[in-house]
Design a protein around this motif. Structure first.
Motif, PDB file in Angstrom:
ATOM      1  N   HIS A  27      37.719  71.431  80.041  1.00 14.22           N
ATOM      2  CA  HIS A  27      39.058  70.911  80.302  1.00 14.22           C
ATOM      3  C   HIS A  27      39.520  71.405  81.678  1.00 14.22           C
ATOM      4  CE1 HIS A  27      38.848  70.131  75.961  1.00 14.22           C
ATOM      5  NE2 HIS A  27      39.817  69.246  76.156  1.00 14.22           N
ATOM      6  N   ASP A  84      37.585  66.607  79.833  1.00 17.32           N
ATOM      7  CA  ASP A  84      38.613  65.809  79.167  1.00 17.32           C
ATOM      8  C   ASP A  84      39.970  66.011  79.842  1.00 17.32           C
ATOM      9  OD1 ASP A  84      36.725  64.942  77.394  1.00 17.32           O
ATOM     10  OD2 ASP A  84      37.757  65.623  75.590  1.00 17.32           O
ATOM     11  N   ASP A  85      40.744  64.943  79.921  1.00 19.56           N
ATOM     12  CA  ASP A  85      42.161  64.932  80.317  1.00 19.56           C
ATOM     13  C   ASP A  85      42.410  64.741  81.812  1.00 19.56           C
ATOM     14  OD1 ASP A  85      42.692  65.360  77.616  1.00 19.56           O
ATOM     15  OD2 ASP A  85      42.877  67.525  77.866  1.00 19.56           O
ATOM     16  N   TYR A  87      42.368  66.952  84.525  1.00 22.96           N
ATOM     17  CA  TYR A  87      43.241  67.963  85.131  1.00 22.96           C
ATOM     18  C   TYR A  87      42.921  68.179  86.615  1.00 22.96           C
ATOM     19  CZ  TYR A  87      44.845  69.197  80.446  1.00 22.96           C
ATOM     20  OH  TYR A  87      45.395  69.171  79.195  1.00 22.96           O
ATOM     21  N   ASN A 110      43.552  59.686  80.891  1.00 23.03           N
ATOM     22  CA  ASN A 110      44.602  58.879  80.279  1.00 23.03           C
ATOM     23  C   ASN A 110      45.393  58.217  81.402  1.00 23.03           C
ATOM     24  OD1 ASN A 110      44.674  61.892  78.802  1.00 23.03           O
ATOM     25  ND2 ASN A 110      44.298  60.163  77.425  1.00 23.03           N
ATOM     26  N   TYR A 120      47.872  66.807  86.633  1.00 24.02           N
ATOM     27  CA  TYR A 120      46.849  65.773  86.479  1.00 24.02           C
ATOM     28  C   TYR A 120      46.429  65.178  87.829  1.00 24.02           C
ATOM     29  CZ  TYR A 120      48.199  65.935  81.562  1.00 24.02           C
ATOM     30  OH  TYR A 120      48.465  66.361  80.286  1.00 24.02           O
ATOM     31  N   HIS A 139      40.132  57.861  77.741  1.00 26.45           N
ATOM     32  CA  HIS A 139      40.619  58.895  76.812  1.00 26.45           C
ATOM     33  C   HIS A 139      41.910  58.422  76.137  1.00 26.45           C
ATOM     34  CE1 HIS A 139      40.306  62.828  75.149  1.00 26.45           C
ATOM     35  NE2 HIS A 139      41.173  63.444  75.916  1.00 26.45           N
ATOM     36  N   HIS A 143      46.792  59.868  75.659  1.00 32.83           N
ATOM     37  CA  HIS A 143      46.293  60.926  74.758  1.00 32.83           C
ATOM     38  C   HIS A 143      46.850  60.763  73.342  1.00 32.83           C
ATOM     39  CE1 HIS A 143      44.680  64.941  73.713  1.00 32.83           C
ATOM     40  NE2 HIS A 143      43.948  64.785  74.812  1.00 32.83           N
ATOM     41  N   PRO A 181      40.951  61.629  71.611  1.00 32.16           N
ATOM     42  CA  PRO A 181      41.920  62.706  71.825  1.00 32.16           C
ATOM     43  C   PRO A 181      41.930  63.677  70.644  1.00 32.16           C
ATOM     44  CG  PRO A 181      42.865  60.602  72.463  1.00 32.16           C
ATOM     45  CD  PRO A 181      41.558  60.297  71.790  1.00 32.16           C
TER      46      PRO A 181
END
Length: 333
Positions: A27, A84-85, A87, A110, A120, A139, A143, A181
């Motif tokens: 992450h 994931d996500d 960042y 996302n 992000y 994703h 989320h 998610p």
């Protein structure tokens, strides 16, 4: 007679073929973000160096999924790196190292959360990732929890397709890869994903091969308490069970002592050496074998609230020093 049996067993073990690829999930790559979902830049570099030292080959995630979809063997040296996500720290801290090591990678984003933001990435940064072997994948839009948020089938499908449409418009990428998610899914969601022609990625642990569930592929977490290179080495060397079926499919348990039923295609370990570890329990639990290739495992105690895993491992007969590894994630809310 005993010598003959020994030779037969030994010969069979030498010819037992098992293929194993590993997918890692990260992450944050920072020492300023929540520790449970973070790995420091130095730790991440140690991970990449470990992969090199083990002579593993980091491949695009699609190399692994294409092989599984075609029911062809994965390569024993394949590893895929995923985030994931989306960042910001992936761009700031991970990307320079990935460029240095010339490793491809995948970032699940996302679209509604794509920057500009301190947390992000924005579309320009994602485009820069794409220039350096980065796959940008789905994703969901924001989320959404596909199990708990009460989306209808139509809303869920629209959400996934819209996210993919935006990624395609912004980056000219469309890979039909979806990371659930929270790692949460159920049988209905998997069937919808199948109709759409997508590959699904979960958050339970284990290596993958051509027998793995293409709608819920396992990934080893490599952040937080899982960032230790010594334990990561064991995971990178792990083997997947050759699985015929796992029941139930859902991550939401039907009881507080959920029963997991596993049916194997074959096995390369002794039944007596299969051990299962349940989150929150300090001692391993022996499964119940119902046949030579079928076993059940259920927690002796009620599982706690939150995320609970059944992790089952067994040492390989034919691959000395390597362990078969599978897990089942339960999300008890």
């Amino acid at each position: 007679m005993q010598k003959v049996l020994f030779v037969l067993v030994l010969t069979a073990s030498l010819f037992f073929k098992v293929n194993a690829a590993t997918i890692l999930i990260y992450h944050h790559v920072s020492d300023k973000t929540p520790k449970s979902t973070s790995v420091s830049t130095e730790q991440f570099k140690e991970h990449l160096e470990l992969i090199n030292s083990l002579k593993l080959i980091v491949v695009p995630l699609t190399t692994i999924t294409d092989a599984i979809k075609a029911n062809t063997p994965v390569d024993n040296n394949w590893v895929a790196i995923t985030f994931d996500d989306g960042y910001h720290s992936v761009y700031d801290n991970a990307l320079p190292l990935l460029i240095q090591y010339k490793f491809p990678f995948t970032v699940f984003v996302n679209p509604k959360m794509v920057g500009p933001s301190k947390l992000y990435l924005d579309w320009d940064q994602l485009a820069e990732l794409a220039k350096h072997q980065g796959i940008i994948a789905n994703h969901t839009m924001a989320h959404e929890n596909l199990v708990q948020d009460g989306l209808t089938d139509e809303q869920m499908i629209d959400n996934i397709l819209l996210a993919d449409k935006i990624i395609t418009e912004k980056l000219n990428q469309s890979h039909k890869l979806l990371a659930y998610p929270y790692g949460e899914y159920d049988h209905k969601i998997k069937q919808d994903l199948k109709k759409l022609g997508y590959v699904g990625f979960a958050q339970h642990s284990g290596a993958v091969n051509e027998t793995s569930d293409i709608l819920a592929l396992s990934r080893f977490p490599a952040n937080g308490i899982y960032a230790n290179p010594k334990t990561l080495k064991a995971k990178l060397n792990s083997l997947p069970f050759n699985i015929k079926s796992i029941t139930p499919s859902d991550t939401k348990p039907e009881s507080l002592n959920p029963l997991l039923q596993v049916s194997l295609l074959n096995k390369d370990f002794y039944q007596s050496q299969l051990a299962c570890f349940i989150s929150g329990s300090g001692k391993p639990q022996k499964p119940e074998w119902t046949s030579k290739l079928d076993f059940n495992i259920a927690s002796n105690n009620e599982i706690p609230k939150g995320r609970v895993k059944y992790n089952c491992t067994a040492p390989s007969i034919s691959h000395s020093g390597r362990f078969y590894w599978m897990s089942k994630l339960w999300i008890n809310l």
